[in-house]
Write an enzyme that holds these catalytic residues in place. Structure first.
Site, PDB file in Angstrom:
ATOM      1  N   GLU A  38      35.566  67.976 -45.054  1.00  0.00           N
ATOM      2  CA  GLU A  38      35.041  66.634 -44.803  1.00  0.00           C
ATOM      3  C   GLU A  38      33.544  66.699 -44.509  1.00  0.00           C
ATOM      4  OE1 GLU A  38      36.784  63.613 -41.665  1.00  0.00           O
ATOM      5  OE2 GLU A  38      35.587  65.157 -40.683  1.00  0.00           O
ATOM      6  N   ASP A 235      40.377  58.106 -38.767  1.00  0.00           N
ATOM      7  CA  ASP A 235      40.241  58.041 -40.219  1.00  0.00           C
ATOM      8  C   ASP A 235      39.993  56.609 -40.682  1.00  0.00           C
ATOM      9  OD1 ASP A 235      40.683  60.760 -40.404  1.00  0.00           O
ATOM     10  OD2 ASP A 235      42.311  60.601 -41.864  1.00  0.00           O
TER      11      ASP A 235
END
Length: 362
Positions: A38, A235
């Protein structure tokens, strides 16, 4: 201001970017003591847009050396988490990392060319082609579910059963359809359309909030991390920024996106622009203590997080209502400092803050 926010992430006293030797570098999630695909792929996306080729190349070389599988059933994919010395914490992949790697490599190819050192487009095509070749050996599957053209939570037998709303970035598929040159133009256009349709189903009609994870048809799943994958939390924060990005780059879903932007801003405004918290149930009620998802080693808590303020401020680009400027001003004026309980996230909050300043500044 934009330069100062960039400096906070890459050079300042609370930086999360570190160089290794003459040619490598990594971005670390300090609170979780690891390096994640990420953050590495986010860093590459930021570097190419700031024209920082050295940073981009360092992050890519580190990713390729330590994270990318070069053979076997997982070839082309990346181990989603490593220690800062490159030792892998997990062999498996998180699909959003690959999503950002591919797009940032395509941008690098378009910006810098492929003739000196790294053949960026070839590296992007390798990830795409390897993904399409996966047929379930040792449980490894494509990033994109071929039955519905939607991205999986993880490209394996477990994670391919469901998805994560924050992984759906139709703007990226539009880029791939134009510049990946992988012979799948029509597939990527369909994936962009499917992602938009999926997001319509995943967003709560009243609040604009979306769950942390859910089924491909937008319905809730019956399991989740820490008692509620159906809740809006870490998220989930990325969805307003992702939808805004599609509005900026493609603008093919304009009417829905504008209504969505105003809906989610109205919800957070109703909670108090300077005090809305970072986790909710999708109906807008607060989660129970059991449902709250912790961050790193810090105790469970609900906080007013600058990362969420950043993504909701990004949505102002879609909005025409009177409060959109207030969100931008709130982000502009918000210092990135520890919360009253001592919590400080230079990594996730810092990267989302930087992305928001990039979006809002054009």
């Amino acid at each position: 201001k934009l330069k100062s926010v960039f400096n906070d992430v890459f050079n300042g006293p609370n930086k999360v970017y570190f160089e290794v030797g003459d040619s490598l570098g990594y971005i670390t999630d300090i609170k979780n003591h690891d390096v994640r695909t990420e953050g590495m792929s986010y860093g590459m996306m930021i570097a190419v847009q700031f024209n920082k080729k050295d940073i981009f190349d360092r992050l890519w070389r580190w990713s390729k050396k330590y994270m990318q599988h070069q053979n076997g059933p997982r070839e082309g994919y990346f181990a989603w988490s490593c220690k800062t010395d490159g030792t892998r914490n997990s062999e498996g992949s998180a699909s959003d990392g690959e999503l950002y790697y591919i797009t940032s490599l395509i941008f690098a190819s378009n910006r810098w060319g492929d003739d000196e050192g790294i053949n960026y487009r070839k590296e992007a095509q390798k990830i795409l082609n390897c993904s399409f070749s996966k047929e379930g050996e040792e449980g490894v599957l494509p990033l994109i579910n071929k039955d519905n053209s939607l991205i999986s939570f993880t490209p394996d037998k477990f994670g391919s059963r469901f998805t994560d709303p924050s992984y759906h970035i139709p703007a990226f598929y539009e880029v791939w359809s134009r510049y990946a040159y992988d012979g799948r133009t029509d597939f990527w256009r369909q994936a962009a359309t499917a992602a938009r349709e999926y997001l319509h189903k995943s967003v709560n009609d009243k609040t604009g909030l979306n769950p942390d994870m859910n089924n491909y048809d937008g319905t809730s799943i019956s399991f989740g991390r820490f008692g509620g994958g159906n809740n809006f939390r870490y998220d989930s924060w990325r969805v307003p920024a992702n939808i805004t990005l599609d509005y900026q780059w493609s603008c093919t879903d304009r009417d829905w996106q504008q209504k969505y932007g105003e809906k989610i801003q109205n919800f957070f405004y109703s909670q108090g622009l300077d005090k809305f918290v970072d986790q909710y149930r999708t109906d807008g009620t607060l989660p129970s203590q059991e449902e709250i998802m912790p961050a790193g080693d810090y105790p469970k808590a609900l906080r007013h997080s600058i990362g969420l303020l950043a993504t909701t401020a990004s949505a102002s680009l879609m909005c025409s209502h009177s409060i959109n400027k207030e969100f931008v001003d709130a982000l502009w004026n918000a210092p990135h400092v520890p919360s009253p309980d001592g919590y400080f996230d230079a990594y996730y909050d810092g990267l989302l803050r930087l992305f928001a300043f990039m979006q809002l500044s054009g």
